[in-house]
Design a protein around this motif. Structure first.
Motif, PDB file in Angstrom:
ATOM      1  N   SER A 111       0.735  -1.190   0.027  1.00  0.00           N
ATOM      2  CA  SER A 111       0.326   0.042  -0.051  1.00  0.00           C
ATOM      3  C   SER A 111       1.032   1.188  -0.097  1.00  0.00           C
ATOM      4  O   SER A 111       0.606   2.152  -0.816  1.00  0.00           O
ATOM      5  CB  SER A 111      -1.007   0.065   1.273  1.00  0.00           C
ATOM      6  OG  SER A 111      -1.626   1.236   1.251  1.00  0.00           O
ATOM      7  N   PHE A 115       0.243   3.214  -3.445  1.00  0.00           N
ATOM      8  CA  PHE A 115      -0.605   4.254  -3.304  1.00  0.00           C
ATOM      9  C   PHE A 115      -0.275   5.392  -2.375  1.00  0.00           C
ATOM     10  O   PHE A 115      -0.986   6.340  -2.101  1.00  0.00           O
ATOM     11  CB  PHE A 115      -1.872   3.621  -2.521  1.00  0.00           C
ATOM     12  CG  PHE A 115      -2.686   2.638  -3.573  1.00  0.00           C
ATOM     13  CD1 PHE A 115      -3.049   2.732  -4.676  1.00  0.00           C
ATOM     14  CD2 PHE A 115      -2.206   1.262  -2.900  1.00  0.00           C
ATOM     15  CE1 PHE A 115      -3.385   1.363  -5.510  1.00  0.00           C
ATOM     16  CE2 PHE A 115      -2.987   0.214  -3.564  1.00  0.00           C
ATOM     17  CZ  PHE A 115      -3.381   0.121  -4.768  1.00  0.00           C
ATOM     18  N   THR A 117       0.361   5.366   0.717  1.00  0.00           N
ATOM     19  CA  THR A 117      -0.313   5.708   2.058  1.00  0.00           C
ATOM     20  C   THR A 117       0.581   5.961   3.120  1.00  0.00           C
ATOM     21  O   THR A 117       1.701   5.785   3.202  1.00  0.00           O
ATOM     22  CB  THR A 117      -0.795   3.999   2.297  1.00  0.00           C
ATOM     23  OG1 THR A 117      -1.665   3.531   1.132  1.00  0.00           O
ATOM     24  CG2 THR A 117      -1.652   4.112   3.644  1.00  0.00           C
TER      25      THR A 117
END
Length: 299
Positions: A111, A115, A117
Motif C-alpha cells: 500500500s 498508493f 499511503t
C-alpha cells in the motif's frame, strides 16, 4: 637498449604488484582464519560439552573430545528442564508470528509503495519504531496484559502464547514493512497495470504478480521475523511463566537451578536452540544479504 630497459622496468613493476597482491591475499587469509577460530571454537566447545560424560566436563586438562560420547544431557535437558515445552512453544510462537508479520507487513508495504499511503516517510516511521528499546515499555505492557486485557477480553494475556504472538508481531512488523517496501519500490508498476488491464483485480495482481516477483523479499523478511521471535528473551521471561515458557527462558532457568552442575544439559539445550536459526541462515543466506542491501540503499 632502451626497449630492454623498459621491458625490465615493466617486469619489475609486475613482480612488485604480484608480490603485493600475494601479501594482501595472505593477510586476508590470516584475518579470516583468526575470525573463524574466534567464532567456531566456542561453538565447538558447546557442542562437545553436550556429549561429554559428567566427569569430563570440568576435567583438567580439558577434554577436547570424549572417549565415550553420551546423549544423556539431551534427554535430561528436554525431559526434565522444560526443554520439550520450550521447544514446542518457541516453534508455535515463532511460526505464527512469522506468518502474521509477513502477511500484515507485505500488505502495508504494498500500500505504501503503490498508493503512497501515509506519505513519503511512513515506511521510515515504521522502521524507527524498531529503535525503541524493549526495556522501556516492558512494565506498561505487563500492566496492560495483567489487568486491562482481562477486563477487555475476559482473560489475562500473561503466560499465554497468544500474548507473546501479538507482542512479537508488533515488534517484527517494522523491519518486515521496511524490507518489503524496498522490494515493491524496485518493481515496475507497469507489470501490475498490465494485469489490471487484462481483467485482474488489485488483490489478484498482488497475489499473482507482485508476490511472486517479491518472493526473495518475502523469504528474507520471514527469516528475520522467525529468528527474532525464536531468540527473543526479555518479553518471554517477563510475560511467560509456566504455560508459555520459551526455549531461551528454559535455557536461562538452568543458570539459576539448585541442582548443581548443569553444564552438559545447558550445552545440549543450546545446541537444540541453535539448529533452526543456523539452518535458516545457511539456506537463505543469499536472500538475507540482498534484503539487507536493499534496505540500506533504498527508501
Amino acid at each position: 637498449m632502451s626497449s630492454q630497459a623498459s621491458t625490465r622496468r615493466s617486469d619489475d613493476s609486475a613482480k612488485v604488484i604480484l608480490g603485493w597482491r600475494l601479501r594482501v591475499g595472505w593477510l586476508r587469509f590470516l584475518v579470516i582464519g583468526v575470525w573463524l577460530v574466534f567464532l567456531l571454537v566456542p561453538l565447538y566447545w558447546v557442542a562437545v560439552a553436550s556429549i561429554k560424560p559428567q566427569g569430563d566436563l570440568l576435567a583438567s586438562p580439558p577434554v577436547w573430545w570424549p572417549d565415550e560420547p553420551t546423549d544423556l544431557h539431551y534427554a535430561e535437558a528436554l525431559n526434565k528442564f522444560n526443554g520439550w515445552k520450550g521447544l514446542k512453544n518457541s516453534l508455535i510462537i515463532a511460526s505464527v508470528t512469522t506468518v502474521l508479520a509477513v502477511l500484515i507487513g507485505t500488505a502495508a508495504a504494498y500500500s505504501m509503495a503503490r498508493f503512497r499511503t501515509g506519505g513519503k516517510h511512513l515506511a521510515f516511521w515504521f522502521l524507527s519504531g524498531r529503535m525503541l528499546p524493549p526495556i522501556a515499555i516492558i512494565i506498561p505492557i505487563f500492566l496492560l496484559y495483567s489487568r486491562y486485557s482481562e477486563e477487555w477480553l475476559g482473560y489475562a494475556l500473561i503466560d499465554t502464547r497468544t500474548g507473546l504472538v501479538l507482542l512479537y508481531t508488533v515488534f517484527a512488523l517494522p523491519f518486515t514493512v521496511w524490507m518489503m517496501y524496498t522490494y515493491f519500490r524496485q518493481m515496475p508498476p507497469s507489470l501490475e497495470e498490465a494485469a489490471l488491464v487484462d481483467g485482474c483485480t488489485r488483490i489478484q495482481a498482488l497475489r499473482k504478480i507482485a508476490w511472486p516477483l517479491a518472493a526473495p523479499g518475502v523469504v528474507s523478511a520471514a527469516a528475520f521475523a522467525f529468528i527474532f521471535s525464536w531468540t527473543e528473551f526479555l518479553f518471554a521471561v517477563v510475560l511467560g511463566r509456566d504455560n508459555a515458557v520459551t526455549l531461551p527462558v528454559a535455557l536461562a532457568g538452568m543458570a539459576t537451578s539448585f541442582q548443581g552442575n548443569l553444564y552438559g544439559e545447558a550445552s545440549a539445550l543450546t545446541m537444540v536452540s541453535l539448529i533452526p536459526a543456523l539452518l535458516l541462515g545457511i539456506l537463505l543466506q543469499r536472500h538475507l544479504v540482498r534484503g539487507l542491501t536493499l534496505g540500506a540503499v533504498q527508501g
